[in-house]
Design a protein around this motif. Sequence first.
Motif, mmCIF file in Angstrom:
data_model
loop_
_atom_site.group_PDB
_atom_site.id
_atom_site.type_symbol
_atom_site.label_atom_id
_atom_site.label_comp_id
_atom_site.label_asym_id
_atom_site.label_seq_id
_atom_site.Cartn_x
_atom_site.Cartn_y
_atom_site.Cartn_z
ATOM 1 N N THR A 1 2.757 -8.028 -5.082
ATOM 2 C CA THR A 1 1.467 -7.510 -5.546
ATOM 3 C C THR A 1 0.936 -6.458 -4.578
ATOM 4 O O THR A 1 0.424 -5.417 -5.008
ATOM 5 N N ILE A 2 1.059 -6.715 -3.289
ATOM 6 C CA ILE A 2 0.615 -5.745 -2.276
ATOM 7 C C ILE A 2 1.374 -4.435 -2.453
ATOM 8 O O ILE A 2 0.788 -3.351 -2.450
ATOM 9 N N GLU A 3 2.696 -4.518 -2.621
ATOM 10 C CA GLU A 3 3.505 -3.311 -2.799
ATOM 11 C C GLU A 3 3.167 -2.608 -4.115
ATOM 12 O O GLU A 3 3.105 -1.374 -4.157
ATOM 13 N N ALA A 4 2.928 -3.362 -5.165
ATOM 14 C CA ALA A 4 2.562 -2.755 -6.452
ATOM 15 C C ALA A 4 1.228 -2.028 -6.332
ATOM 16 O O ALA A 4 1.073 -0.909 -6.844
ATOM 17 N N ASP A 5 0.266 -2.650 -5.660
ATOM 18 C CA ASP A 5 -1.040 -2.010 -5.472
ATOM 19 C C ASP A 5 -0.928 -0.756 -4.608
ATOM 20 O O ASP A 5 -1.622 0.228 -4.842
ATOM 21 N N ALA A 6 -0.048 -0.811 -3.605
ATOM 22 C CA ALA A 6 0.147 0.346 -2.728
ATOM 23 C C ALA A 6 0.928 1.447 -3.441
ATOM 24 O O ALA A 6 0.861 2.615 -3.063
ATOM 25 N N GLY A 7 1.694 1.073 -4.457
ATOM 26 C CA GLY A 7 2.474 2.058 -5.197
ATOM 27 C C GLY A 7 3.729 2.500 -4.476
ATOM 28 O O GLY A 7 4.313 3.523 -4.823
ATOM 29 N N THR A 8 4.162 1.732 -3.470
ATOM 30 C CA THR A 8 5.356 2.082 -2.710
ATOM 31 C C THR A 8 5.931 0.839 -2.059
ATOM 32 O O THR A 8 5.239 -0.161 -1.901
ATOM 33 N N LEU A 9 7.187 0.916 -1.675
ATOM 34 C CA LEU A 9 7.797 -0.184 -0.941
ATOM 35 C C LEU A 9 7.283 -0.173 0.494
ATOM 36 O O LEU A 9 7.194 0.881 1.119
ATOM 37 N N LEU A 10 6.944 -1.326 1.001
ATOM 38 C CA LEU A 10 6.466 -1.455 2.369
ATOM 39 C C LEU A 10 7.527 -2.058 3.275
ATOM 40 O O LEU A 10 7.480 -1.880 4.491
ATOM 41 N N LEU A 11 8.479 -2.764 2.657
ATOM 42 C CA LEU A 11 9.547 -3.418 3.408
ATOM 43 C C LEU A 11 10.896 -3.089 2.803
ATOM 44 O O LEU A 11 11.041 -3.041 1.576
ATOM 45 N N ASN A 12 11.882 -2.866 3.659
ATOM 46 C CA ASN A 12 13.269 -2.776 3.218
ATOM 47 C C ASN A 12 13.846 -4.172 3.359
ATOM 48 O O ASN A 12 13.768 -4.777 4.422
ATOM 49 N N ARG A 13 14.372 -4.701 2.273
ATOM 50 C CA ARG A 13 14.942 -6.039 2.303
ATOM 51 C C ARG A 13 16.428 -5.960 2.641
ATOM 52 O O ARG A 13 17.152 -5.155 2.071
ATOM 53 N N HIS A 14 16.840 -6.782 3.603
ATOM 54 C CA HIS A 14 18.227 -6.847 4.052
ATOM 55 C C HIS A 14 18.721 -8.277 3.862
ATOM 56 O O HIS A 14 17.908 -9.201 3.731
ATOM 57 N N PRO A 15 20.034 -8.492 3.876
ATOM 58 C CA PRO A 15 20.539 -9.865 3.728
ATOM 59 C C PRO A 15 19.983 -10.836 4.778
ATOM 60 O O PRO A 15 19.835 -12.013 4.519
#
Length: 74
Positions: A40-54
């Motif tokens: 929800t935070i990322e959707a509200d910001a309109g951008t990815l805030l974290l790169n997800r890694h394994p």
Amino acid sequence: MRMDIADLRLFLAIAEAGSITAGATQANLALGSASERLRTIEADAGTLLLNRHPRGVSLTEAGAALAHHARLIL
């Protein structure tokens, strides 16, 4: 939805721990709840805030800016 203090604390916990799981634990939230709030935070910001890694997460440029401002606010 507007970001509140709890959202900022959760985001910082995740950023500092380098893991959504560890950040959720630190924020006393279930993993599913923390993941949903983060989406929800990322959707509200309109951008990815974290790169997800394994094995964890890292901040994007936008995520680093949010973390900086969140630290100032908190």
